[in-house]
Design an enzyme around this catalytic site. Structure first.
Site, PDB file in Angstrom:
ATOM      1  N   GLU A 257      37.488  53.284  36.794  1.00  0.00           N
ATOM      2  CA  GLU A 257      38.790  52.983  36.180  1.00  0.00           C
ATOM      3  C   GLU A 257      39.220  54.049  35.175  1.00  0.00           C
ATOM      4  O   GLU A 257      39.346  53.774  33.974  1.00  0.00           O
ATOM      5  CB  GLU A 257      38.762  51.603  35.512  1.00  0.00           C
TER       6      GLU A 257
ATOM      7  N   GLU B  59      37.460  45.636  43.076  1.00  0.00           N
ATOM      8  CA  GLU B  59      37.101  44.490  42.238  1.00  0.00           C
ATOM      9  C   GLU B  59      38.114  43.382  42.496  1.00  0.00           C
ATOM     10  O   GLU B  59      39.313  43.597  42.376  1.00  0.00           O
ATOM     11  CB  GLU B  59      37.110  44.871  40.749  1.00  0.00           C
TER      12      GLU B  59
END
Ligand SMILES: [Zn+2]
Ligand SMILES: [Zn+2]
Ligand SMILES: [Zn+2]
Lengths: 643, 643, 643
Positions: free
Chosen positions: A142, A314
């Site tokens: 991320e 995710e």
């Protein structure tokens, strides 16, 4: 499509690993994502590598039949590394340290850290590059999370100067491009340029835009460095990275061009709570997520990805820890989200995470297992989803209907210069996407350089910088076009174009914007069931007024298949313009009931019920479903054969 | 009155200048304001002056018949200068740099910068001081814009210590004056005194007030330095400076005493949006501005100016770039604002700016021309205004009816110690002004040392420090007086006076305030159509209760022609007290309809319609207008011969 | 009970002191609290003590018959001391100085300042320790006021490392306890640990909790140092400190264990305005204070204090200066507050302050005298209260009915990790207290280690860390028990317990929390007149669902005399559960009318009217009052003989 899960073997006793691996397989999971925060366990002292535990974990998972997605651990450099070069951390816009103690405590421009990140990447890649259990790699984690792309450190300043030098060649060109004659902001050399923060009042928007581009480029370069190492030591494996929701800190089109697969992290409830939805929507969809959040990102990141290869790295499995309020999803939502990703073409849906850790920052973040190792509600849903995924097989190519154009610099520009509080290119795109989706359409979100010929309708909600390629492709495009405000309103260096907005698009539609107003909420020009709100462009040219308010203000202009929307793409006026264009594009629109959404592939038509009540599927989608019912309970879906 | 415009020749190709100058003249403009941000073009390297371009610009403008207002470029020191002494910039209250990259990046207390500012001022003054085209000078630009008067730098701290030494002589006097025995805040010498920021909790209010006075004095001294140089090299020309809206960072009475003409920058729409008007007002007047904003500042700055000589140095011509929302004015408003400035006695109205620059921070700020050089809507309005201005000629002396007293330290005191959230002396003055204006009256806003004898009514809405001169002039004043809360409540050093509030005013009215309450919004004592809100003084003395709430709380007290308002000057209770005093003052009040305003001069009565609907002018203003109609469309005005 | 007043002789001319002392005695005051901010007058230069004035003041007050509470002046170190070691001040969480210029400008961890504080404490204690006028000592003043317990200075960091070393012994234990494997946060030694501020995103909650414990311990140690000195030089005198309202910066149970008497500072109107009451309550009780504010703190601090010895060291006498809005109390409230403190068992009520100072930070804070030395309204009320206090004599032991359990780490945990915005253990305790008080009950607020056997009902609203002692005492407890959400949800090191919440309480009730949701305001599960809101625990186990919402969600579970409240203790659902448990506990509940409150002692039943209208005392409290009427006017009270 595969299902997978994120796993942190280092959190649990080694004797549990086999049980976990077996349970994963029993739940129908085929992939496991590991390693991305484990630096302190891999290298607990400078240069002292401890591979044993990770070797064992990889073997256990591989032997259980799971394909491993291995992450590089560069998002969490250990304390000893930070202490060895304390200036490797970022400074925030106020000049404050963003130090050790959580994650992402590094400045992308720090050369020393970049070397260290290369070193650990090489070490991991050398160790596992050819391991048969490794099916793909994830770089870092991320990028930009916690607002970490922009750094205002000395390292960033020095790198910015080099970057400017490379881009502009000589300082006079920069002064000219930015209009630095204004307020005597002219520089005599690149080493006089500072970062745009901590100025007495706001810096030149061209200065900010350059800094945003630079900051994005630093991410891309950092990622490229890792990609090159991984390709060297682990040839043939896919490389991916996990993007985030409603996030535009770096240019994802650029990043994706270096990756094989673009991943993203889907937290529909957290995003609903934290982003700019109305309080009413936040309540109405509290346990489902607003019905376009997940799909929007699926389509956005598919549009970014090379060959449209993308995945969900995710997937929210229950309550999270990081939103203002953290409810649980309705029973069924986890399976629904999984199937919806499939409908949009994902290669993988990987749940985050296997087992809720009872310690540290994310202790309140649910997993497929509870902290005590027993199944959490999401485990059963994952298993159900796995069965349906297997039953449906390949879903076939997406059906192309409408395209919405987005570029990352659009959002940078509206953030730097909203002109009216809160106006945002990203949200103009989201709202335009939603308007089309409410009509049951498939929508692709594409970059300005995309091939638009497959579409019957192209919407450009807010694209301040219009590249010549887009102007050219529109000239030859025969479908319907809607162009929204601020499009074509800026040159590459954040200047108003000489010919005024919409700049190069004046070659495709006879309109010139001579004055723009931003309007406070409530200051509206009422039309027939719709209103001009938040923005109003006054134009010259030969387009015909199409939507005219009662007081004569014009909301939208048209000339043949081209429409210019002179107000902000929002609410009923957006719906009205969209449905006119859709109808002229001869697309099969369906007015969907509240909370229902449809997605069509070559083989299937998927219908999802995001509402909290029972909904009957419209007759326009005929026949009996392959799976599911014609009357959908909340959080339930149905799949039909494509018609 | 002249019309003029702000112009930046350095933004445009030299070959365009003649066209611009001709178009200015054709639009009826007589003045052009230039030069105030051009330092980097005048001196691109330390000591290397480039005068040629500016010589040419001055000549072109002069030859076209325009009178030039030349600005000193000290608001925008170039980068090389800042790099040569990096500590010349201010620090904010949090201790953060206010660095280069926009404008106003200097600390008024930095001796090195003051020298450099003197040097560039002298250079420009020497060059153009005797040029026949130069009709006046402007010092710097908008002192204090972007909150730049207060600096918390080491330079400011050192200068503050000197200033305190000069004011108090010895440290014991300071300790005593401030009450530093409280919390052991006593100093042993002036070099122990710090700036009042970054204290563990709030600093002594006397400390803050001294710092506010010091900060104001630094501005005054900086300006004086420039004024002296300009007077030396350009004798006989007027010197001016442009003040801002709702701004109290320095004492404008002090500044104006060094100037020939006080200018100000009038942005009615931006001010409406950014200052504390209700949401309802912000919508209702979004494209006109609340009808007292411009007039209030005209009257405020006329009251500050030497011999009441004042002008509008910047007049909003269309949407701006700096408010939260930036709508366009209604057609007609630019002309209306121009005529209203005339009605209040302006010498000049200068539009900001000639042509919208397509680059840098103000690219979304409208001009009389569009970025492409074509006329923007305001150009026609300026031309219309020029015709009417010429037709009306000299408007004659203002008619004196009511005076409202304001001092800058009043606002400093209520900012330092609001006691009830948001209570402000400045806004008490604005609201009192508005209450009088709604009755069709001319209102002067005067300093405490003003001659009040010409007025039938004097209102002192909130004047914590009452100088003896005011107490004395009130003793002999025969008109009506309204005194509001907190007046006379502080000594010069921010102490409660020994005799309690209203301090020295107890010589003019028999009242002593023994206890003051501040009340949260909604905590009211209802009267007959009015209410006590936000503040309540309990008093002793022999005044008679005039407005008594249903529960016995007293809103206002009177003794003959003196009234003491024991609650905050706000809403219906203010209207009630005002109209009683106006009636006893035998002033000709007219209850004006929504949005209408009136201004009387010796020769004319002006009527302005700020509302967004048609309004009939009340019969009390009789006869046929010289220009305009008796029924005014929105954004229209009428002028009558004075009766 | 004694009455007293805070006095600053150094603020007033010495010739006034005798008058003041006489007036105090005439008003019925027996105690006077002095000295706590006088360092700069005691020691105006390093090492140069000036005792004369303080000797005189002590003598004057003593001779007038007043018992003196002497404060140590360590809350206000003088400027010369700060200049001698500038790093003695705290840094705030953003790294900014909290410098000289007000008070509390010191870091508790700075060894140099601790020495200096010991030195001045010893000097004062030596001088007055045996003076017959000194009846007790106060250490420092309001530890933690202005958020000064946490310091992020280098001194704090170094002390934190030592504290961690002492607590965890070796770094592996700390890494394990905190779960530092998560995000590679592992340390190799204690000297690698930083303070938890300025991290890229939030730090480990275990890190924060340790820092909160450390910060509290530093306060305790600083206070212990003073206590030891005072005990040495002034044996036999009580030592006290003044705690604050709704303040949890340090552990008051720990602090109180070193004191003889715990004091607190009661400002009902200021607290109402500044803390989280609804706007409606803030208006309804604006001039009285919400009726549980004072009582809650009386009972909280009595529960903290050794042998339940406590007092009110500062009592609000009129408007204050520090709240957002500062109204005056209703006539009668000052006396009512005084009597209520007596009813809850105070040893002393000391008004703050004798005379309003006309200078410095608190110039708008009322006293018993006005700034001009004349009586303010509160003086008469104090005198009235003194008469009644004398009339009633000793009130006898409190009646024990219900206990509410609170620990300071509970609030630290919910502040560190609210999980749902604004959820707070402290306010859960306050709301539970209020629910019981509305039923006319006596409520003790007790620490987890308290003896709970005297009570018929124990409520544990939110106690994340449940010590084994409490689990054990509940096992043998025969009364009713209500356990609220998050109780038993954390180990001592901020981990979810292996057995899941409520952790050790599973030995006393068969319930296991498997999933927790936090809910945004408005997201409710409606029951019969109540609703599940803000929080919902899903549980396993054999408890029976007691309150079930219409959609099947369960608000509370029961098993015999144990109840588990699965939603946040708030509003109607809290009232419902409370009244069921109260009824089963066979406590004498009275549904009190709005604003009425009751307190019972062995000798008396007190009734207080906090409403702004007349209220009849319910028949359940029978007979004629000893003082007061059966129908109570606003701000009036009645006292009955105990039944
Ligand atoms: Zn496969
Ligand atoms: Zn002229
Ligand atoms: Zn006694």
């Amino acid at each position: 499509m595969h299902l997978g899960v994120c796993y942190y073997p280092e959190h649990w006793p080694q004797e549990r690993w086999k049980t976990d691996a077996r349970m994963m397989r029993e739940a129908g999971l085929a992939r496991v994502r590991i390693g991305e925060f484990a630096w302190s366990r891999i290298e607990s002292e400078p240069g002292r590598y401890d591979w044993q535990w990770l070797d064992d974990a990889v073997d256990v998972l591989h032997e259980a039949g799971l394909g491993i997605i291995m992450g590089t651990p560069t998002a969490t450099p250990p304390k000893w590394l930070v202490d060895s070069m304390p200036d490797m951390v970022a400074l925030d816009r106020q000049g404050r340290l963003r130090g050790f103690g959580s994650r992402r405590h590094y400045c992308f421009s720090h050369a020393g850290y970049r070397e260290q990140a290369a070193r650990i990447t090489r070490a991991v890649a050398e160790r596992y590059g050819e391991h048969p259990g490794i099916v793909s790699w994830q770089t870092d984690n991320e990028y930009g999370c916690h607002d970490t792309v922009q750094s205002f450190s000395p390292a960033a300043r020095d790198a910015f100067r080099l970057w400017l030098n490379e881009r502009y060649g000589d300082i006079t060109a920069l002064n000219e491009a930015w209009g630095n004659v204004f307020w005597s902001m002219e520089y005599r050399g690149f080493d006089e340029v500072e970062l745009p923060n901590l100025t007495a009042t706001e810096a030149n928007p061209a200065h900010w835009l350059a800094f945003r581009r630079f900051s994005s480029d630093q991410v891309i370069a950092f990622n490229q460095m890792q990609v090159e190492i991984l390709r060297e030591f682990s040839p043939g494996r896919d490389i991916t990275h996990n993007a985030m929701g409603f996030y535009t800190g770096y240019d994802h089109h650029d990043l994706a061009s270096d990756l094989d697969v673009l991943g993203w992290d889907s937290y529909p409830l957290g995003f609903l709570e934290m982003f700019r939805f109305s309080d009413q929507e936040k309540l109405h969809f509290a346990r489902q997520g607003q019905p376009d959040i997940a799909a929007f990102h699926h389509d956005l990141y598919r549009g970014c990805a090379k060959d449209e290869r993308w995945s969900v790295l995710e997937q929210q499995p229950g309550p999270v820890n990081w939103a203002r309020h953290n409810p649980a999803p309705l029973d069924g939502m986890v399976a629904l989200w999984t199937l919806e990703a499939m409908a949009h073409g994902a290669e993988l849906v990987s749940y985050f995470r296997w087992r809720q850790a009872p310690f540290a920052q994310e202790q309140m973040h649910a997993g497929l297992l509870r902290p005590d190792g027993e199944p959490a509600p999401a485990l059963g849903e994952a298993q159900h989803a796995a069965d349906i995924v297997a039953q449906l097989g390949n879903v076939g190519q997406p059906v192309r209907q409408a395209a919405v154009v987005f570029s990352y610099d659009s959002e940078w520009i509206t953030q730097i210069q909203p002109q009216g509080e809160g106006l945002s290119a990203l949200w103009a795109v989201f709202d335009s996407y939603r308007a089309l989706r409410k009509l049951g359409l498939n929508v692709d979100i594409v970059p300005p350089h995309a091939d638009i010929s497959p579409y019957a309708l192209v919407v450009i909600p807010c694209l301040p910088i219009v590249p010549e390629t887009l102007a050219a492709s529109l000239e030859s495009f025969e479908g319907q076009v809607i162009v929204g405000p601020r499009t074509g309103s800026r040159t590459i260096d954040f200047r108003i174009p000489d010919e005024l907005p919409p700049g190069p698009l004046q070659s495709t539609m006879p309109v010139k914007v001579t004055r723009s107003e931003s309007l406070r909420p409530g200051l509206e020009h009422a039309g027939d069931g719709w209103a001009i709100a938040r923005w109003l462009d006054h134009v010259e040219g030969t387009m015909e007024a199409e939507l005219v308010a009662k007081d004569g203000a014009v909301a939208s202009w048209r000339a043949g298949s081209r429409r210019y929307l002179a107000t902000w793409p929002l609410g009923a006026v957006l719906d009205e313009v969209t449905s006119r264009a859709v109808s002229e594009a001869e697309l099969r629109a369906i007015e969907l009931p509240d909370g229902l959404r449809v997605r069509r592939t070559a083989k299937y038509t998927f219908v999802f019920n995001y509402s909290s009540h029972k909904v009957a599927i419209p007759e326009a989608i005929a026949g009996a479903p392959i799976t599911g019912l014609r009357e959908l309970a909340p959080a339930r879906y149905a799949v039909f054969a494509a018609d």
